[in-house]
Design an enzyme around this catalytic site. Sequence first.
Site, short mmCIF file in Angstrom:
data_model
loop_
_atom_site.label_atom_id
_atom_site.label_comp_id
_atom_site.label_asym_id
_atom_site.label_seq_id
_atom_site.Cartn_x
_atom_site.Cartn_y
_atom_site.Cartn_z
N HIS A 106 -3.08 -5.57 2.03
CA HIS A 106 -4.16 -5.81 2.80
C HIS A 106 -4.15 -6.71 4.17
CE1 HIS A 106 -5.45 -5.34 -1.49
NE2 HIS A 106 -5.98 -4.34 -1.06
FE1 FES Z 1 -4.34 -7.90 -0.52
FE2 FES Z 1 -2.10 -9.09 -0.55
S1 FES Z 1 -3.37 -8.96 1.11
S2 FES Z 1 -2.82 -8.14 -2.12
#
Ligand code: FES
Length: 141
Positions: A106
């Site tokens: 993410h």
């Molecule tokens: Fe979501 Fe690393 S940014 S698990």
Amino acid sequence: LASVEVDVASLQPGMSLTVKWRGKPVFIRNRTPEEVKAAQEVKLEELKDPLARNANLASDAQATDLDRSAGKGKENWLVMVGVCTHLGCIPLGQQGEYNGWFCPCHGSVYDTSGRIRKGPAPENMAVPVFSFISDTKIRIG
Ligand code: FES
């Protein structure tokens, strides 16, 4: 295994290795002087998570680069659990805006000290209990 011993003699500056400890990856990096300098120059107030998250120090220790590293004289060494503090993916090294770690899941961005700088992760990556048991050997746990 409660603890693991790792020989880091072959890790030149700029080299890393990953070992498994308690089922998790632990990143061991011999940071370059440039990486250490970049991390040292960051002001604490710029950090999203101001705590060192270093199991070898008091829980309220600040996230200075020194207190994220293996300490005085060993500032080049960074040992941390290689698990993103968002939802647990494994970040990729020497990537992202700060040339630290980048989590592809993410988009969390960590600096060369493993401190969270951007993205959804709430905390710096954790520094586990570890110590140098000789000049070239680290015991984790
Ligand atoms: Fe979501 Fe690393 S940014 S698990």
